[in-house]
Design a protein around this motif. Structure first.
Motif, PDB file in Angstrom:
ATOM      1  N   GLU A 267      49.961  29.518  38.154  1.00  0.00           N
ATOM      2  CA  GLU A 267      49.774  28.193  39.114  1.00  0.00           C
ATOM      3  C   GLU A 267      48.365  28.199  39.484  1.00  0.00           C
ATOM      4  O   GLU A 267      47.957  27.044  39.790  1.00  0.00           O
ATOM      5  CB  GLU A 267      50.634  28.260  40.244  1.00  0.00           C
ATOM      6  N   SER A 268      47.868  29.344  39.504  1.00  0.00           N
ATOM      7  CA  SER A 268      46.433  29.369  40.003  1.00  0.00           C
ATOM      8  C   SER A 268      45.336  29.077  39.160  1.00  0.00           C
ATOM      9  O   SER A 268      44.247  28.438  39.231  1.00  0.00           O
ATOM     10  CB  SER A 268      46.027  30.787  40.726  1.00  0.00           C
ATOM     11  N   LEU A 269      45.457  29.175  37.773  1.00  0.00           N
ATOM     12  CA  LEU A 269      44.543  29.035  36.923  1.00  0.00           C
ATOM     13  C   LEU A 269      43.900  27.690  36.301  1.00  0.00           C
ATOM     14  O   LEU A 269      42.598  27.614  36.347  1.00  0.00           O
ATOM     15  CB  LEU A 269      45.162  29.660  35.472  1.00  0.00           C
ATOM     16  N   PRO A 270      44.764  26.717  36.502  1.00  0.00           N
ATOM     17  CA  PRO A 270      44.455  25.246  36.387  1.00  0.00           C
ATOM     18  C   PRO A 270      42.969  25.000  37.350  1.00  0.00           C
ATOM     19  O   PRO A 270      42.286  24.379  36.897  1.00  0.00           O
ATOM     20  CB  PRO A 270      45.332  24.571  36.530  1.00  0.00           C
ATOM     21  N   TYR A 271      43.044  25.472  38.841  1.00  0.00           N
ATOM     22  CA  TYR A 271      42.023  25.368  39.564  1.00  0.00           C
ATOM     23  C   TYR A 271      40.827  26.022  39.112  1.00  0.00           C
ATOM     24  O   TYR A 271      39.775  25.366  39.101  1.00  0.00           O
ATOM     25  CB  TYR A 271      42.528  25.778  41.067  1.00  0.00           C
ATOM     26  N   TYR A 272      40.935  27.111  38.642  1.00  0.00           N
ATOM     27  CA  TYR A 272      39.753  27.902  38.281  1.00  0.00           C
ATOM     28  C   TYR A 272      39.237  27.393  36.894  1.00  0.00           C
ATOM     29  O   TYR A 272      38.059  27.335  36.692  1.00  0.00           O
ATOM     30  CB  TYR A 272      40.027  29.513  38.234  1.00  0.00           C
ATOM     31  N   VAL A 273      39.915  27.212  35.855  1.00  0.00           N
ATOM     32  CA  VAL A 273      39.620  26.654  34.578  1.00  0.00           C
ATOM     33  C   VAL A 273      39.267  25.307  34.479  1.00  0.00           C
ATOM     34  O   VAL A 273      38.399  24.945  33.833  1.00  0.00           O
ATOM     35  CB  VAL A 273      40.744  26.902  33.462  1.00  0.00           C
TER      36      VAL A 273
ATOM     37  N   GLN B  73      36.000  24.977  36.226  1.00  0.00           N
ATOM     38  CA  GLN B  73      35.334  24.890  34.850  1.00  0.00           C
ATOM     39  C   GLN B  73      34.904  26.555  34.564  1.00  0.00           C
ATOM     40  O   GLN B  73      33.807  26.805  33.873  1.00  0.00           O
ATOM     41  CB  GLN B  73      34.473  24.136  34.388  1.00  0.00           C
ATOM     42  N   LEU B  74      35.753  27.479  35.048  1.00  0.00           N
ATOM     43  CA  LEU B  74      35.186  28.856  34.443  1.00  0.00           C
ATOM     44  C   LEU B  74      35.872  29.324  33.504  1.00  0.00           C
ATOM     45  O   LEU B  74      37.124  28.510  33.099  1.00  0.00           O
ATOM     46  CB  LEU B  74      35.732  29.705  35.681  1.00  0.00           C
ATOM     47  N   LYS B  75      35.494  30.292  32.710  1.00  0.00           N
ATOM     48  CA  LYS B  75      35.956  30.403  31.348  1.00  0.00           C
ATOM     49  C   LYS B  75      36.888  31.733  31.579  1.00  0.00           C
ATOM     50  O   LYS B  75      36.628  32.691  32.423  1.00  0.00           O
ATOM     51  CB  LYS B  75      34.813  31.073  30.507  1.00  0.00           C
ATOM     52  N   LEU B  76      37.950  31.782  31.085  1.00  0.00           N
ATOM     53  CA  LEU B  76      39.088  32.586  31.276  1.00  0.00           C
ATOM     54  C   LEU B  76      38.667  33.901  30.154  1.00  0.00           C
ATOM     55  O   LEU B  76      38.571  33.821  29.003  1.00  0.00           O
ATOM     56  CB  LEU B  76      40.542  32.119  30.982  1.00  0.00           C
ATOM     57  N   LEU B  77      38.374  34.891  30.579  1.00  0.00           N
ATOM     58  CA  LEU B  77      38.031  36.018  29.848  1.00  0.00           C
ATOM     59  C   LEU B  77      39.352  36.936  29.338  1.00  0.00           C
ATOM     60  O   LEU B  77      39.261  37.446  28.117  1.00  0.00           O
ATOM     61  CB  LEU B  77      36.945  36.991  30.407  1.00  0.00           C
TER      62      LEU B  77
ATOM     63  N   PHE C 107      40.820  37.647  34.477  1.00  0.00           N
ATOM     64  CA  PHE C 107      39.432  37.743  34.803  1.00  0.00           C
ATOM     65  C   PHE C 107      38.714  36.547  34.483  1.00  0.00           C
ATOM     66  O   PHE C 107      38.745  35.949  33.150  1.00  0.00           O
ATOM     67  CB  PHE C 107      38.918  38.926  33.868  1.00  0.00           C
ATOM     68  N   LEU C 108      37.896  35.842  35.246  1.00  0.00           N
ATOM     69  CA  LEU C 108      37.540  34.727  35.054  1.00  0.00           C
ATOM     70  C   LEU C 108      35.816  34.833  34.979  1.00  0.00           C
ATOM     71  O   LEU C 108      35.315  35.460  35.884  1.00  0.00           O
ATOM     72  CB  LEU C 108      37.601  33.379  35.766  1.00  0.00           C
ATOM     73  N   LYS C 109      35.215  34.457  34.060  1.00  0.00           N
ATOM     74  CA  LYS C 109      33.459  34.450  34.138  1.00  0.00           C
ATOM     75  C   LYS C 109      32.964  33.428  34.913  1.00  0.00           C
ATOM     76  O   LYS C 109      32.968  32.284  35.073  1.00  0.00           O
ATOM     77  CB  LYS C 109      33.154  34.111  32.766  1.00  0.00           C
ATOM     78  N   ILE C 110      31.953  34.120  36.019  1.00  0.00           N
ATOM     79  CA  ILE C 110      31.048  33.203  36.694  1.00  0.00           C
ATOM     80  C   ILE C 110      29.821  33.780  36.866  1.00  0.00           C
ATOM     81  O   ILE C 110      29.444  34.757  37.660  1.00  0.00           O
ATOM     82  CB  ILE C 110      31.935  33.179  38.217  1.00  0.00           C
ATOM     83  N   GLY C 111      28.857  33.202  36.284  1.00  0.00           N
ATOM     84  CA  GLY C 111      27.646  33.854  36.163  1.00  0.00           C
ATOM     85  C   GLY C 111      27.627  35.018  35.545  1.00  0.00           C
ATOM     86  O   GLY C 111      28.245  35.254  34.271  1.00  0.00           O
ATOM     87  N   GLU C 112      26.718  36.139  36.037  1.00  0.00           N
ATOM     88  CA  GLU C 112      27.083  37.230  35.537  1.00  0.00           C
ATOM     89  C   GLU C 112      28.039  38.284  36.096  1.00  0.00           C
ATOM     90  O   GLU C 112      28.131  39.466  35.973  1.00  0.00           O
ATOM     91  CB  GLU C 112      25.553  38.262  35.653  1.00  0.00           C
ATOM     92  N   SER C 113      28.815  37.646  36.901  1.00  0.00           N
ATOM     93  CA  SER C 113      30.081  38.370  37.744  1.00  0.00           C
ATOM     94  C   SER C 113      31.333  37.737  37.156  1.00  0.00           C
ATOM     95  O   SER C 113      31.432  37.031  36.235  1.00  0.00           O
ATOM     96  CB  SER C 113      29.769  38.248  39.159  1.00  0.00           C
TER      97      SER C 113
END
Length: 140
Positions: free
Chosen positions: A18-24, A28-32, A46-52
């Motif tokens: 349920e949370s992933l759509p907000y992040y992806v 627009q974060l990439k699901l790793l 895990f979702l990529k955000i810059g170098e973290s």
């Protein structure tokens, strides 16, 4: 010993699905990737955000630490993970500075990382995790 970077920020959620759509979609974060860490009774994404990264933590059991956290505080930021090269040396150094550790020795966490948590009563109320990538460390 220096902290290399903020490796990730852990966020407790009731449901990764349920949370992933907000992040992806919205952020627009990439699901790793996703995995289950049976020893901690959690499913993580895990979702990529810059170098973290952002780590979403979903409890897989009502007696997991994440389930108890959500029950007490609701969904939200759970911990900040600090990337280090030699986790045991960092644990030893922090203990000499009066930091109380939840884990005196590192254990295997998500992605095969070595992890250890500092007790929030020693860190101004913030739960910090030390995180060492697999294969990293000081060569002796």
């Amino acid at each position: 010993m220096e902290v290399k970077k903020i490796d990730h920020i852990g966020i407790a959620v009731k449901s990764i699905e349920e949370s992933l759509p907000y992040y992806v979609e919205t952020l627009q974060l990439k699901l790793l990737g996703m995995e289950e860490v049976e020893s901690e009774k959690v499913k993580v994404a895990f979702l990529k955000i810059g170098e973290s990264k952002i780590e979403l933590l979903e409890p897989t059991s009502p007696d997991s630490a994440i389930a108890k956290f959500i029950e007490k505080r609701g969904e939200g930021i759970h911990h900040i993970a600090l990337g280090v090269d030699d986790i045991q040396a960092r644990i030893d150094e922090l203990k000499t500075k009066g930091i109380r550790m939840i884990h005196e020795t590192p254990k295997i966490g998500a992605g095969g990382n070595l992890v250890a948590f500092m007790h929030p009563k020693s860190t101004g109320g913030v739960l910090y995790e030390l995180c060492q990538k697999p294969g990293a460390g000081v060569q002796k």
